[in-house]
Design a protein around this motif. Sequence first.
Motif: not given
Length: 792
Positions: A80-85
């Motif tokens: 989720n952190l990696l895919h957070d804008p």
Amino acid sequence: MPRRILCAVLLSVAFANAAATPPIGYYRQAFLPEFTKQIKSAENGTCSTCSIYQAAETVVAPKENIWSQISSEDNVAVWNLLHDPTSGLNLTDPNTATLTDNYVFYIDTVHVNKSNALPYLDASGPKPGSWARAIIFEGGKPEPGSQEYMIGPLPVSEDTTIQKLDYIYNGGTGGFVPFNGRFFDQKRIMASAPLFTSIMSNISDITEALLGGSFYGYGDPRSTLSPTDTTPNSFDGSQAFRVIMFLFPGTAAYLRPLDFFVLLDVTGTDASLYKLKGIVTNSRFFPTVADLCSAFDAGELQEEFHQPSDYDWALVKYNAEMGTRDLEDKFAPQNLMVGGKRYKVDEEQKYVEYMGWSFYVAHTRALGIMLYDIRFKGERILYELSMQEAAAQYGGYQPKSATTLYHDTYFQLGADLFQLVEGFDCPFGSTFWNVTLHNGNTTRTNPNSICIFESDAGFPLSRHRGGDFDPSNKYGFSDLGVVKGSALTLRAIATVGNYDYLFDYTFHVDGSLEIIVRASGYLQSSFFYKNQGAWGPRIQEATQGSLHDHVLTWKADFDILDTANNLQVTTLKAVNQTQPWWPELGSFEQISLETYNITTERELSWAENGEVMYTVNHASKTNKWGSPRGYRIVPGRSNIRLSTLNSPFSRRNTALSKSQLAVTRQHDTEPWGNSVHNLNMPWRPQQDFTKFFDEESVEGEDLVVWFNLGMHHFTRSEDIPVTLYSEAVSSIMFAPQNFFDQAQDGDLKNRRWYTVPDTDDGSVRALESETYGIELPQCKVELQEPVIAQFD
């Protein structure tokens, strides 16, 4: 009745009517009534069931397993952190991504720095933080490629950062690999599929005539041929290519290769620029489809041999055509822990204790099983023992066999540990552990993929018979001692494509540690040509067994007592010498030892005739007799290196496979001898193992020994249907070398001690026996048919 008295009674019965020279077997016959009486008594009594399936005792690990895989919760949080804008990575979901998008390849665990681990293990230092490792394909950047990142500390919080994981690679670009050199995933295959399908669809008449099949595209029901690629797919990341061979599909496809190859240029992310490099069949190279068609129309192409349409002969099941061997209707012998398990485990922390041994088990997607903090009787022998690479290089005069180099870490060997069959892969009653793998933002459990068991060594650990035969002693000895040999094994089997690699880490009760690897599974074979016998024999109707090397590299980070170690070389030499008590001989030859320490990092070889011993010693600590305390590295079976040292396909990316062993100084910046992306970068590797050797001192330092196991696979018809574990095996052992003051068998009670004491009157001497309280278990064996575990 005490056993010692019973032996004396039985002897008195036997000798009461003994003739001066009793017939052979007389004593055995005399004992028979007493032993029969005991057996009948046991049969009539209540006999409990053996504790074969009883769980191992539990133990609490002294420290947390700091090398363990990140948790499923941490994996989701990292995803989720990696895919957070706000991460700035601009990631696309892998399910919808294209070559020109950025997407996550996989998430694993960052190697723990040893400099952080030792203060925690040996003192009251802080527990090292846990970090995730992410490989991200960045096709959407101006310079497309693959970049590794480290995310931590975990669990994810406001303190968690995303950083490039560059510091562990020495190739010059850190964790970055250019697009053409990165992993050739399914998206790259499908990007070149339109070109490939177009070529094959337009020559279906030719392939039907030559091969008996055609290819109309991946997933097209009209396709009756199965394409398979080889590696590497690039030389230095500036170009990319596919070398495609065809097989008949099915479980045994690897054994039914066909004489047809397509070579594609697939450089870059723009699939419209991909093009045909050529087609090969009948050992001829055709640069264009038109060239192939011309040769076919001229009647120049034909196949002398054809693959069978069925593959039942290639399955690992009973072959009724071979008949049945006498007595094969009986169940084969088994190793059974009938006395109960003699090891303890902390399953949560993956920690094991056994007969003085203790160690932690870790697992990564790329490397598979890794062992840490290996101690015997509380003293550390090794900080880390881990397989670093499983390489295989082939030879031949065909595009696939001549090109093929495999690195199984590239194919994520650790993700290919699957269910083990109890009673066949591992003994009945073994302890089984699962392994977990993170796929995207989900976690998969591979059940029963590691087994732990104790087994009979198949030989006594030690024994000696003392004394001579005399008339009053019918046993022929005055004392006889024998110690039972046993060992604990941790086992896993990785099925990587066609091969099933079996890994054993075996802990012997004398303080020796043995590493064994075996190979089974299907050969990667080639189409048979009569004039290509230099690369293997004919093993089936139209199949050649392709000559190849298997070379598997291990990292052994020795810490003999602590990190101040030497690597000692002891050479056995024949010398000429004179000795005053043999004046008539003059100078004569005998053996002697020459000993010295390796001073700087270097690659090493095993000596001819086994005349060199390598020992990792502590730099200053000695045993009671003044000898350095150490562990000897004992070569076992098939301790080889890669045969080809200058191949363009393994030029620099497989450097760690090219010596039999090596020693370097330990650095946190050199946790791995290879990279998962090295395979496609043979001329410009991401991790260049040769750069580990930079003249650093290894005297009194923290040493790492790198060693190779494997086999030159001289293929044979007995590799059909699969290669046999009995012959395809390699091993090495680490054994105490003056580490102790004496052999480590004196404190083992699983032994028997027999004496025949002298008598005052010269009468027949009676046998006395000492069991040390270890009685033979009397129980019923009730085996259970193995159950294959299912995935969640």
